[in-house]
Scaffold this active site. Sequence first.
Site, PDB file in Angstrom:
ATOM      1  N   ARG A  36       1.317  -1.580   0.158  1.00 35.62           N
ATOM      2  CA  ARG A  36      -0.340   0.327  -0.422  1.00 35.62           C
ATOM      3  C   ARG A  36       0.745   1.502  -0.051  1.00 35.62           C
ATOM      4  NH1 ARG A  36      -3.555  -3.190  -1.051  1.00 35.62           N
ATOM      5  NH2 ARG A  36      -5.483  -3.173  -0.434  1.00 35.62           N
ATOM      6  N   HIS A  77      -1.252  -0.465 -10.533  1.00 36.93           N
ATOM      7  CA  HIS A  77      -1.300  -1.349  -8.625  1.00 36.93           C
ATOM      8  C   HIS A  77      -2.616  -2.512  -9.691  1.00 36.93           C
ATOM      9  CE1 HIS A  77      -3.586  -1.250  -4.847  1.00 36.93           C
ATOM     10  NE2 HIS A  77      -3.312  -2.043  -5.338  1.00 36.93           N
ATOM     11  N   GLU A 126      -3.671   7.599  -4.309  1.00 37.49           N
ATOM     12  CA  GLU A 126      -3.686   6.613  -5.583  1.00 37.49           C
ATOM     13  C   GLU A 126      -5.139   7.831  -6.122  1.00 37.49           C
ATOM     14  OE1 GLU A 126      -3.850   2.483  -5.809  1.00 37.49           O
ATOM     15  OE2 GLU A 126      -1.738   2.853  -4.649  1.00 37.49           O
TER      16      GLU A 126
HETATM   17  C1  GLV Z   1      -4.804  -5.434  -3.884  1.00 39.95           C
HETATM   18  O1  GLV Z   1      -4.376  -4.237  -3.579  1.00 39.95           O
HETATM   19  C2  GLV Z   1      -5.178  -5.986  -2.654  1.00 39.95           C
HETATM   20  O2  GLV Z   1      -5.085  -5.675  -1.412  1.00 39.95           O
HETATM   21  O3  GLV Z   1      -5.974  -7.036  -2.862  1.00 39.95           O
END
Ligand code: GLV
Length: 317
Positions: free
Chosen positions: A236, A283, A265
């Site tokens: 993250r 991502h 983001e």
């Molecule tokens: C993606 O970032 C997730 O947490 O699945």
Amino acid sequence: MKPLIFVTKRIPQPALDRLAEVFELRLNPQDKALSKQQLCEAVGNADALLCLLTDSIDRDVLSAGTRLKCVSNYAVGFNNIDVEFATQRGIAVCNTPGVLTESTADLTWALIMSSARRIVESDNYLRAGSFTGWEPMLMLGHDVFAKTLGIVGMGRIGQAVARRAAGFSMRVLYHDPAADAASLPAEWQAATLEQLCRESDFISLHAPLTPQTHHLIGKEQFAWMKPSAILINTARGPIVDETALIDALQTGKIAACGLDVFENEPEVPAALRDLPNAVLLPHIGSASLETRTKMGLLAAENAIAVVLGKQPPARVN
Ligand code: GLV
Ligand code: GLV
């Protein structure tokens, strides 16, 4: 009458088909994220909500869901949900662990390799017409083989990344206050965050975002790192102080970074986009067709189990 589920964005069809066996399915009709007000309206009469990591499921949204029994997150990370408040209201919060572990570990390795060997920069160079022949000093990067990999957060994904490192004869260090060292291979060595930052050539983040991990990697940690260090983040964005990272890259405190996640983001600072030694991805850690389908099916089974009064496969509260 079937219970009602609201799905905030189209997910792979097999998951929608499975949901439709049990639920009356209501899908966000637009191909963009819902505003908070739209989310509140959408959960108003829903028994379950299937949402994305980009949906902020806060007190207001949870309070608006007067019949809501389940928030099924289409993600393993659930920092987008006020879990404590959901628990108070008796709402089950579920996620999708396990099914995305290997895909995310694969993508982490894609970032390790591409930032070490300047793959994106080299591709851009060639496409720009700059390749005029083999050169002894062209695009010199860093070796991966036999280097030290430091993993912050030794959960499922951290361990899957570490397993792959064996093929590159790497030394593996890890930092994770919650890890049970006895259950991990003896050749992986536990370390303090400072030791890991000082000794690692690659530092890869796999911790959840919590108040404790917010800005875990900042100015002080970059100062500990080697000038040749490469930071990888597929966890993250806010785990890293992005301003401090940009400074570390600009001033040569570290060599490069590979990022799949960002602090705000989908915003990516221009200063970061201007850096050739940053590999930047939108991502996509779990973005394989197989994995996204499995995530959808697991998210569906979670919601179905809750409304049928059964134990869901992956409940977090
Ligand atoms: C993606 O970032 C997730 O947490 O699945
Ligand atoms: C998430 O799935 C993790 O435990 O790393």
